[in-house]
Design a protein around this motif. Sequence first.
Motif, PDB file in Angstrom:
ATOM      1  N   SER A  87       0.844  -1.191   0.000  1.00 19.43           N
ATOM      2  CA  SER A  87       0.000   0.000   0.000  1.00 19.43           C
ATOM      3  C   SER A  87       0.879   1.241   0.000  1.00 19.43           C
ATOM      4  CB  SER A  87      -0.920   0.015   1.227  1.00 19.43           C
ATOM      5  OG  SER A  87      -1.699   1.192   1.254  1.00 19.43           O
ATOM      6  N   SER A  88       0.440   2.292  -0.713  1.00 20.11           N
ATOM      7  CA  SER A  88       1.199   3.536  -0.742  1.00 20.11           C
ATOM      8  C   SER A  88       0.287   4.708  -1.061  1.00 20.11           C
ATOM      9  CB  SER A  88       2.328   3.464  -1.780  1.00 20.11           C
ATOM     10  OG  SER A  88       1.800   3.418  -3.090  1.00 20.11           O
ATOM     11  N   SER A  89       0.721   5.900  -0.666  1.00 17.81           N
ATOM     12  CA  SER A  89      -0.009   7.131  -0.959  1.00 17.81           C
ATOM     13  C   SER A  89       0.985   8.268  -1.105  1.00 17.81           C
ATOM     14  CB  SER A  89      -1.001   7.450   0.161  1.00 17.81           C
ATOM     15  OG  SER A  89      -1.501   8.767   0.027  1.00 17.81           O
ATOM     16  N   SER A  90       0.984   8.920  -2.262  1.00 19.86           N
ATOM     17  CA  SER A  90       1.830  10.094  -2.463  1.00 19.86           C
ATOM     18  C   SER A  90       1.277  11.288  -1.703  1.00 19.86           C
ATOM     19  CB  SER A  90       1.918  10.432  -3.958  1.00 19.86           C
ATOM     20  OG  SER A  90       2.493   9.370  -4.681  1.00 19.86           O
ATOM     21  N   ASP A  91      -0.042  11.335  -1.587  1.00 16.23           N
ATOM     22  CA  ASP A  91      -0.702  12.434  -0.899  1.00 16.23           C
ATOM     23  C   ASP A  91      -0.378  12.421   0.596  1.00 16.23           C
ATOM     24  OD1 ASP A  91      -2.379  14.512  -0.224  1.00 16.23           O
ATOM     25  OD2 ASP A  91      -4.151  13.249  -0.123  1.00 16.23           O
ATOM     26  N   ALA A  92      -0.604  11.274   1.253  1.00 18.66           N
ATOM     27  CA  ALA A  92      -0.372  11.170   2.693  1.00 18.66           C
ATOM     28  C   ALA A  92       1.042  10.729   3.027  1.00 18.66           C
ATOM     29  CB  ALA A  92      -1.372  10.192   3.299  1.00 18.66           C
ATOM     30  N   LYS A  93       1.817  10.340   2.008  1.00 20.83           N
ATOM     31  CA  LYS A  93       3.183   9.843   2.206  1.00 20.83           C
ATOM     32  C   LYS A  93       3.216   8.726   3.243  1.00 20.83           C
ATOM     33  CE  LYS A  93       5.496  14.121   0.843  1.00 20.83           C
ATOM     34  NZ  LYS A  93       4.261  14.739   0.313  1.00 20.83           N
ATOM     35  N   SER A  94       2.333   7.733   3.013  1.00 19.33           N
ATOM     36  CA  SER A  94       2.231   6.618   3.945  1.00 19.33           C
ATOM     37  C   SER A  94       1.977   5.340   3.167  1.00 19.33           C
ATOM     38  CB  SER A  94       1.086   6.846   4.940  1.00 19.33           C
ATOM     39  OG  SER A  94      -0.163   6.904   4.255  1.00 19.33           O
ATOM     40  N   GLY A  95       2.163   4.209   3.853  1.00 17.90           N
ATOM     41  CA  GLY A  95       1.901   2.931   3.233  1.00 17.90           C
ATOM     42  C   GLY A  95       2.568   1.802   3.989  1.00 17.90           C
ATOM     43  N   TYR A  96       2.506   0.618   3.435  1.00 24.07           N
ATOM     44  CA  TYR A  96       3.101  -0.549   4.073  1.00 24.07           C
ATOM     45  C   TYR A  96       3.290  -1.651   3.040  1.00 24.07           C
ATOM     46  CZ  TYR A  96      -1.690  -2.341   3.957  1.00 24.07           C
ATOM     47  OH  TYR A  96      -2.934  -2.746   3.546  1.00 24.07           O
ATOM     48  N   GLN A  97       4.011  -2.671   3.451  1.00 24.56           N
ATOM     49  CA  GLN A  97       4.165  -3.868   2.630  1.00 24.56           C
ATOM     50  C   GLN A  97       4.448  -5.039   3.568  1.00 24.56           C
ATOM     51  OE1 GLN A  97       7.355  -2.866   0.027  1.00 24.56           O
ATOM     52  NE2 GLN A  97       8.874  -2.678   1.642  1.00 24.56           N
ATOM     53  N   GLY A  98       4.081  -6.223   3.134  1.00 24.12           N
ATOM     54  CA  GLY A  98       4.309  -7.370   3.998  1.00 24.12           C
ATOM     55  C   GLY A  98       3.790  -8.651   3.389  1.00 24.12           C
ATOM     56  N   ALA A  99       4.087  -9.743   4.078  1.00 26.64           N
ATOM     57  CA  ALA A  99       3.647 -11.060   3.614  1.00 26.64           C
ATOM     58  C   ALA A  99       3.490 -11.979   4.811  1.00 26.64           C
ATOM     59  CB  ALA A  99       4.644 -11.649   2.622  1.00 26.64           C
ATOM     60  N   ALA A 100       2.544 -12.895   4.708  1.00 24.72           N
ATOM     61  CA  ALA A 100       2.303 -13.887   5.752  1.00 24.72           C
ATOM     62  C   ALA A 100       2.011 -15.229   5.103  1.00 24.72           C
ATOM     63  CB  ALA A 100       1.136 -13.468   6.652  1.00 24.72           C
ATOM     64  N   LEU A 101       2.512 -16.298   5.716  1.00 25.29           N
ATOM     65  CA  LEU A 101       2.233 -17.655   5.265  1.00 25.29           C
ATOM     66  C   LEU A 101       1.367 -18.355   6.300  1.00 25.29           C
ATOM     67  CD1 LEU A 101       5.770 -18.747   3.991  1.00 25.29           C
ATOM     68  CD2 LEU A 101       3.894 -17.763   2.662  1.00 25.29           C
ATOM     69  N   TYR A 102       0.498 -19.245   5.830  1.00 21.63           N
ATOM     70  CA  TYR A 102      -0.403 -19.993   6.708  1.00 21.63           C
ATOM     71  C   TYR A 102      -0.232 -21.485   6.406  1.00 21.63           C
ATOM     72  CZ  TYR A 102      -2.529 -15.383   7.208  1.00 21.63           C
ATOM     73  OH  TYR A 102      -2.747 -14.044   7.451  1.00 21.63           O
ATOM     74  N   LEU A 103       0.639 -22.107   7.165  1.00 13.46           N
ATOM     75  CA  LEU A 103       0.911 -23.530   6.986  1.00 13.46           C
ATOM     76  C   LEU A 103       0.087 -24.313   8.007  1.00 13.46           C
ATOM     77  CD1 LEU A 103       2.716 -25.432   5.285  1.00 13.46           C
ATOM     78  CD2 LEU A 103       4.370 -25.360   7.176  1.00 13.46           C
ATOM     79  N   GLN A 104      -0.839 -25.146   7.514  1.00 10.28           N
ATOM     80  CA  GLN A 104      -1.793 -25.827   8.397  1.00 10.28           C
ATOM     81  C   GLN A 104      -1.870 -27.307   8.049  1.00 10.28           C
ATOM     82  OE1 GLN A 104      -5.262 -23.554   7.439  1.00 10.28           O
ATOM     83  NE2 GLN A 104      -4.340 -21.641   8.129  1.00 10.28           N
ATOM     84  N   ASN A 105      -1.818 -28.151   9.084  1.00 11.80           N
ATOM     85  CA  ASN A 105      -1.902 -29.596   8.860  1.00 11.80           C
ATOM     86  C   ASN A 105      -2.971 -30.197   9.765  1.00 11.80           C
ATOM     87  OD1 ASN A 105      -0.466 -32.033   7.518  1.00 11.80           O
ATOM     88  ND2 ASN A 105      -0.680 -32.639   9.664  1.00 11.80           N
ATOM     89  N   ALA A 106      -3.867 -30.987   9.169  1.00 11.89           N
ATOM     90  CA  ALA A 106      -4.914 -31.677   9.921  1.00 11.89           C
ATOM     91  C   ALA A 106      -4.425 -33.073  10.281  1.00 11.89           C
ATOM     92  CB  ALA A 106      -6.185 -31.753   9.089  1.00 11.89           C
ATOM     93  N   PHE A 107      -4.157 -33.289  11.554  1.00 17.03           N
ATOM     94  CA  PHE A 107      -3.681 -34.592  12.007  1.00 17.03           C
ATOM     95  C   PHE A 107      -4.833 -35.571  12.206  1.00 17.03           C
ATOM     96  CE2 PHE A 107      -0.306 -31.668  13.097  1.00 17.03           C
ATOM     97  CZ  PHE A 107       0.838 -32.377  12.750  1.00 17.03           C
ATOM     98  N   SER A 108      -6.027 -35.023  12.454  1.00 18.54           N
ATOM     99  CA  SER A 108      -7.231 -35.840  12.585  1.00 18.54           C
ATOM    100  C   SER A 108      -8.426 -34.939  12.346  1.00 18.54           C
ATOM    101  CB  SER A 108      -7.306 -36.484  13.973  1.00 18.54           C
ATOM    102  OG  SER A 108      -7.516 -35.505  14.974  1.00 18.54           O
TER     103      SER A 108
END
Length: 331
Positions: A230-251
């Motif tokens: 995310s970015s904004s030239s007007d507000a001079k703000s923003g962010y960036q990122g990533a998340a992983l969701y590793l899920q295992n069903a054992f039962s």
Amino acid sequence: MKKIILSAMMLTGMLTFAQEGKLTVSGTVDVYGTVNTIDGPGTPGLLVDSPQNATMFGLGMANTIFAYETGKAGAVVDLAYGPRAADAAGVNGINQLYAYYSVNDKLTITAGQFNTFLGYEVISPAANFNYTVSYLFNAGPFTHIGAKLDYAVSDDLSFMLAVTNPHGEFVTGYGSGNAQLGAQVGYKGQYFNLAYGADGFGATDQLYLDYTGGFDISETLYLGINAAYSSSSDAKSGYQGAALYLQNAFSDSFSLGLRPEFFQYNGDANADESVTAITLSANFTLTENLKLIAEGRYDSSDDMIIENTTAGAFPTEDSVTAFTVAAVYSF
């Protein structure tokens, strides 16, 4: 006698109305207990964007959804109360309130207040694997007020276009120059999202790019992915990122999930300030309606911006470890 006849007519009308359409009621209730390694009540991500409200024992939210459908049209009233709802669901206890019309089997028009199409996680903990939420979830929009078009080309391909108010304020009366535009392309469970315009926090050109998807690695192992910018030239703000969701069903009753996340702010005020969070969650299905989530979470930031509460629960901490047990009941 007139009252009896009138009552009978009203009852007949109600029965006819019920037969013509379909009303469903569903919802969730969640409570939790938490401890952490700092001298303070806050726990990152526990109650969405207000960690300072997290206490040793606490309430999440009560969520009740009324959905009525008849023919090609329908309406949804989604009510949510409690600290978690107050953080994310807007004002007056309304999480969602919208009507929709299916033009045909492929095209649906929706107008009202609806939860965001951006991101991997949602407000209700019943629909998330983790009980605490990610920094990406906190940074992006929660809910929109406006209209959208959903078009399903096939079972694999779909498109969405939206025109909404700035998501940061739940009021009406904005001029056309303050609108926010949204779009989504979905293909085989992978979704590419875009939003641009006023955000309700002072920016008029805030851009959000978001990818949400996942893959079945095996019959029991799943990998979810969320990446955003995310970015904004007007507000001079923003962010960036990533998340992983590793899920295992054992039962059928036990699953284990790991969520590593990196999040970084952009802009003049907090350029390049970043935080890393690692969350390990165990899901126990006790009954058809009740699940228990036991979670350990470690947040670390050399910039001391954990949960971005520089003047709140973590004014001087560069890391925090939290342990949470939550019960989530769905009906």
